[in-house]
Write a protein that holds these residues in place. Structure first.
Motif, PDB file in Angstrom:
ATOM      1  N   THR A 193       7.546   4.542  11.911  1.00 24.76           N
ATOM      2  CA  THR A 193       7.092   5.651  11.300  1.00 24.76           C
ATOM      3  C   THR A 193       6.269   4.939  10.132  1.00 24.76           C
ATOM      4  OG1 THR A 193       8.071   7.356   9.470  1.00 24.76           O
ATOM      5  CG2 THR A 193       9.062   5.465   9.421  1.00 24.76           C
ATOM      6  N   ARG A 194       5.696   5.581   9.172  1.00 28.25           N
ATOM      7  CA  ARG A 194       5.001   5.040   8.227  1.00 28.25           C
ATOM      8  C   ARG A 194       5.118   5.353   7.067  1.00 28.25           C
ATOM      9  NH1 ARG A 194      -0.968   6.960  10.144  1.00 28.25           N
ATOM     10  NH2 ARG A 194      -0.085   9.241  10.190  1.00 28.25           N
ATOM     11  N   LYS A 195       5.257   4.205   6.121  1.00 25.42           N
ATOM     12  CA  LYS A 195       5.855   4.060   4.781  1.00 25.42           C
ATOM     13  C   LYS A 195       4.510   3.923   3.696  1.00 25.42           C
ATOM     14  CE  LYS A 195       9.140   1.774   2.131  1.00 25.42           C
ATOM     15  NZ  LYS A 195      10.286   0.763   2.091  1.00 25.42           N
ATOM     16  N   ASP A 196       4.497   4.641   2.680  1.00 25.39           N
ATOM     17  CA  ASP A 196       3.641   4.528   1.524  1.00 25.39           C
ATOM     18  C   ASP A 196       3.673   2.945   0.916  1.00 25.39           C
ATOM     19  OD1 ASP A 196       1.785   4.436  -0.382  1.00 25.39           O
ATOM     20  OD2 ASP A 196       1.990   6.935  -0.760  1.00 25.39           O
ATOM     21  N   ILE A 197       2.887   2.162   0.956  1.00 23.44           N
ATOM     22  CA  ILE A 197       3.126   0.999   0.469  1.00 23.44           C
ATOM     23  C   ILE A 197       1.770   0.585  -0.292  1.00 23.44           C
ATOM     24  CG2 ILE A 197       3.621  -1.669   0.511  1.00 23.44           C
ATOM     25  CD1 ILE A 197       5.144  -0.904   3.162  1.00 23.44           C
ATOM     26  N   GLY A 198       1.878   0.604  -1.815  1.00 27.89           N
ATOM     27  CA  GLY A 198       0.482   0.331  -2.321  1.00 27.89           C
ATOM     28  C   GLY A 198      -0.596   1.448  -2.427  1.00 27.89           C
ATOM     29  N   GLY A 199      -0.296   2.483  -2.073  1.00 24.45           N
ATOM     30  CA  GLY A 199      -1.236   3.547  -1.781  1.00 24.45           C
ATOM     31  C   GLY A 199      -1.800   3.924  -0.383  1.00 24.45           C
ATOM     32  N   LYS A 200      -1.310   2.906   0.734  1.00 26.49           N
ATOM     33  CA  LYS A 200      -1.569   2.899   1.805  1.00 26.49           C
ATOM     34  C   LYS A 200      -0.430   3.224   2.690  1.00 26.49           C
ATOM     35  CE  LYS A 200      -5.471  -0.227   1.698  1.00 26.49           C
ATOM     36  NZ  LYS A 200      -6.041  -1.553   2.230  1.00 26.49           N
ATOM     37  N   LYS A 201      -0.444   4.153   3.997  1.00 24.94           N
ATOM     38  CA  LYS A 201       0.343   4.545   4.635  1.00 24.94           C
ATOM     39  C   LYS A 201       0.516   3.367   5.983  1.00 24.94           C
ATOM     40  CE  LYS A 201       1.666   8.731   3.659  1.00 24.94           C
ATOM     41  NZ  LYS A 201       3.003   8.819   3.295  1.00 24.94           N
ATOM     42  N   ILE A 202       1.611   2.569   5.791  1.00 27.58           N
ATOM     43  CA  ILE A 202       1.711   1.359   6.470  1.00 27.58           C
ATOM     44  C   ILE A 202       2.892   1.492   7.656  1.00 27.58           C
ATOM     45  CG2 ILE A 202       2.070  -1.345   6.725  1.00 27.58           C
ATOM     46  CD1 ILE A 202      -0.302  -0.486   5.236  1.00 27.58           C
ATOM     47  N   PRO A 203       2.556   1.421   8.947  1.00 26.50           N
ATOM     48  CA  PRO A 203       3.538   1.532  10.089  1.00 26.50           C
ATOM     49  C   PRO A 203       4.692   0.540   9.674  1.00 26.50           C
ATOM     50  CG  PRO A 203       1.574   1.307  11.010  1.00 26.50           C
ATOM     51  CD  PRO A 203       1.490   0.891   9.701  1.00 26.50           C
ATOM     52  N   VAL A 204       6.078   0.884   9.733  1.00 23.74           N
ATOM     53  CA  VAL A 204       7.227   0.242   9.706  1.00 23.74           C
ATOM     54  C   VAL A 204       8.216   0.469  10.845  1.00 23.74           C
ATOM     55  CG1 VAL A 204       7.108   0.117   7.103  1.00 23.74           C
ATOM     56  CG2 VAL A 204       8.286   1.761   8.223  1.00 23.74           C
ATOM     57  N   GLN A 205       8.677  -0.507  11.403  1.00 29.17           N
ATOM     58  CA  GLN A 205       9.815  -0.482  12.555  1.00 29.17           C
ATOM     59  C   GLN A 205      10.957   0.245  12.022  1.00 29.17           C
ATOM     60  OE1 GLN A 205       9.244  -4.358  14.838  1.00 29.17           O
ATOM     61  NE2 GLN A 205       9.508  -2.731  16.278  1.00 29.17           N
ATOM     62  N   THR A 206      11.424   1.143  12.947  1.00 35.68           N
ATOM     63  CA  THR A 206      12.738   1.916  12.578  1.00 35.68           C
ATOM     64  C   THR A 206      13.768   1.559  13.694  1.00 35.68           C
ATOM     65  OG1 THR A 206      12.159   3.984  14.044  1.00 35.68           O
ATOM     66  CG2 THR A 206      11.634   3.706  11.553  1.00 35.68           C
TER      67      THR A 206
END
Length: 470
Positions: A128-141
Motif C-alpha cells: 500500500t502507500r503511506k504518507d511519509i514526509g509529505g510523499k506517498k511511499i510504497p510499503v509492504q503489507t
C-alpha cells in the motif's frame, strides 16, 4: 499461462464469479460441492474462510469488510484485479479426458500451485502507500484478500482448467488499519508470477508421476506423452487469436493481448456438463488418445514417490542427489564456468535434497545468462530466469534459499535501485563489481590527465559504487 486484468465492476464480477446457482456448469465442482474459496492473510484477518458467497464477495470488491468498515470510498474506485492461472493444455486433457482427479479440486495439483503462488505474491509484492514526509511511499503489507474460482472451459468450449484469483483492492497495515492496495509491483511482475506458478505446477505433476517437457516462455510446459496433434485439436481459442492477429499483421505481445481482449465473446451456454465432457472424450478418441495408459503409468510412479518420501533423508542417501547433479549438469552445463564459484564444490554432500542440488545449478546458470546483458539484476528476474530452465522439482522456494545463501557467503553482492517510487532489490557478482571499479578508476585517471580549463562546464565526478550497492 498467467494473466492480469482489472475488475472494473464489483457487481459484474460477483454476478460472473460468485453466482448463486453453482450448478450452471461454469465451474469445476469437487465431490463435496466446493467450487470456490477465500484466500490470503487479508481474508484471514477479515474473518473470511471457506466457500465464497456472492453478497460478501461483492461487498469486499466495493471496499466493505465483514465488520462493516469501508475502505477507499472514492469516485471511480478500482474494485480489484483478476489473476488468471491457466494450466497447460495437456494438463487439462489428462484431467478431463483421462479423468485424473488428482489434478483438480480444492486440494488438487492446480489449486495447490495457485495457493502457493498467491502466498509468494503476498510475501513479496503486496503493498500500500503511506504518507511519509509529505510523499506517498510504497510499503509492504504482506497480505491480500482474494477469492479463488476454478473454471474448466475456454471460451471456445475446449477443456481448459484455470483458476481466477480475484483480489480485492484491500490490504491491512501493521497497525491494523485497512487501506487500498498499491498494485504496481504485481502488475509489473506478471511474467515472474507466471514462472513461479509454472514451477509449482511442474513440481506438483512430477510428484504425482508425470514427466514434463519445458519449451515455451516463462517456464511453460506440457506433459510428456500427450500428442501435439491432440493438444492442437483442443486449442481452438488460441488458434482463433493467432489467426486474427495474423490477418491484422500483429506480432507484438501487447498487440496479441489486445486481439485477445477484442475477440473475446461471452461464454457459450451449456446444456449439460456431462455431455460436453463426453464430447471431449469422443473427440480425443477419434484422434487415437484416451490418456488411460499415461494415467496408469503416472499413478504407478506417484505411488513410488509417496513410498520414497516416507523414508528418512539418510535412507534416501546421496544417490538421488548425485543423479540430480548429473542431470542438472547435462541440462545447464553450457551456461556455467568450470569450476563455477556459484556452485558448491561439495554439492552432492551439502545439498539437502535433489531439488536443492538442482537449484544451485539453476541459479548459477541464471546469473551467467543475465550477466551477459547487465552488471546487476533484480532478484525476482534472477529467480524467474532460474525457474525458466525447468529443472525437475525446482520451485521458487529452492531458488530463493539458494540466492540468500550466495548473498550470505558474498558470492553475490546485494544492493538496491530505486525507480520512480519503487525500490528493487538487486544483486551482482564480485567479478562484475571489480570490473565496474576498474572502469571507474580508468575514467578517473584519464580525467585527471585533462587540464581543468579543458573540462566541460558543469562536470561532476562519477560516484564509485560501494561494496554493497546502494
Amino acid at each position: 499461462m498467467h494473466s492480469i486484468a482489472s475488475v472494473r465492476s464489483a457487481s459484474g464480477a460477483s454476478n460472473y464469479f460468485a453466482k448463486d446457482d453453482f450448478t450452471n456448469g461454469d465451474y469445476y465442482a469437487s465431490e463435496n460441492g466446493e467450487v470456490s474459496q477465500w484466500g490470503g492473510k487479508g481474508a484471514e484477518a477479515a474473518g473470511l474462510s471457506g466457500q465464497v458467497d456472492k453478497a460478501t464477495f461483492e461487498r469486499a470488491l466495493n471496499g466493505e469488510l465483514p465488520s462493516g468498515e469501508k475502505v477507499g470510498q472514492v469516485e471511480n474506485r478500482r474494485a480489484g484485479f483478476d489473476l488468471t492461472f491457466s494450466a497447460p493444455k495437456s494438463v487439462s486433457l489428462m484431467a478431463y479426458v483421462a479423468g485424473d482427479k488428482r489434478i483438480l479440486g480444492p486440494d488438487g495439483v492446480q489449486m495447490q500451485a495457485v495457493r502457493q503462488t498467491m502466498a509468494w505474491i503476498e510475501r513479496n509484492l503486496a503493498e500500500t502507500r503511506k504518507d511519509i514526509g509529505g510523499k506517498k511511499i510504497p510499503v509492504q503489507t504482506g497480505n491480500l484478500l482474494y477469492a479463488l474460482f476454478q473454471h474448466d472451459t475456454s471460451r471456445a468450449l475446449d477443456p481448459q482448467a484455470h483458476v481466477h484469483a480475484i483480489v480485492a483492492n484491500l490490504t491491512r497495515m501493521a497497525d491494523g488499519k485497512w487501506q487500498s492496495l498499491h498494485a504496481d509491483r504485481i502488475w509489473a511482475s506478471n511474467t515472474v508470477i507466471g514462472a513461479v506458478y509454472h514451477a509449482y505446477m511442474r513440481a506438483g505433476l512430477e510428484k504425482i508421476g508425470y514427466q514434463v517437457e519445458t519449451g515455451g516462455k516463462h517456464g511453460t510446459f506440457e506433459i510428456t506423452g500427450v500428442p501435439q496433434k491432440v493438444i492442437d485439436a483442443f486449442s481452438q481459442r488460441r488458434a482463433d487469436i493467432v489467426a486474427a492477429a495474423q490477418s491484422l499483421g500483429i506480432k507484438s505481445a501487447q498487440g496479441m493481448r489486445e486481439v485477445t481482449a477484442r475477440t473475446r465473446d461471452p461464454k457459450l451456454g451449456l446444456d449439460s456438463r456431462d455431455t460436453l465432457r463426453q464430447d471431449w472424450i469422443d473427440k480425443a478418441k477419434a484422434l487415437g488418445f484416451d490418456g488411460k495408459d499415461l494415467l496408469a503409468a503416472a499413478e504407478r510412479v506417484g505411488r513410488a514417490h509417496d513410498h520414497d518420501a516416507s523414508r528418512s533423508p539418510l535412507e534416501r542417501g546421496a544417490d538421488a542427489i548425485r543423479a540430480a547433479v548429473a542431470s542438472a549438469r547435462e541440462i545447464v552445463g553450457n551456461y556455467l564456468a568450470t569450476p563455477d564459484p556459484l556452485v558448491d564444490r561439495a554439492v552432492t554432500r551439502l545439498a539437502g535434497t535433489p531439488a536443492d542440488a538442482r537449484a544451485q545449478f539453476a541459479v548459477a546458470s541464471a546469473v551467467r545468462i543475465l550477466a551477459t546483458r547487465e552488471a546487476a539484476f533484480d532478484v525476482h528476474r534472477l529467480a524467474k530466469q532460474a525457474l525458466d530452465l525447468g529443472l525437475k522439482g525446482v520451485t521458487i522456494d529452492h531458488v530463493e534459499r539458494r540466492i540468500e545463501r550466495l548473498v550470505a557467503t558474498e558470492r553475490l553482492i546485494p544492493g538496491q535501485v530505486r525507480q520512480h517510487d519503487t525500490t528493487y532489490r538487486m544483486v551482482t557478482t564480485p567479478d562484475s563489481l571489480r570490473t565496474e571499479e576498474r572502469i571507474l578508476a580508468t575514467i578517473d585517471k584519464e580525467r585527471g590527465a585533462i587540464p581543468r580549463s579543458s573540462r566541460p562546464t558543469g562536470h561532476r565526478r562519477c560516484c564509485r559504487p560501494s561494496r554493497r550497492m546502494n
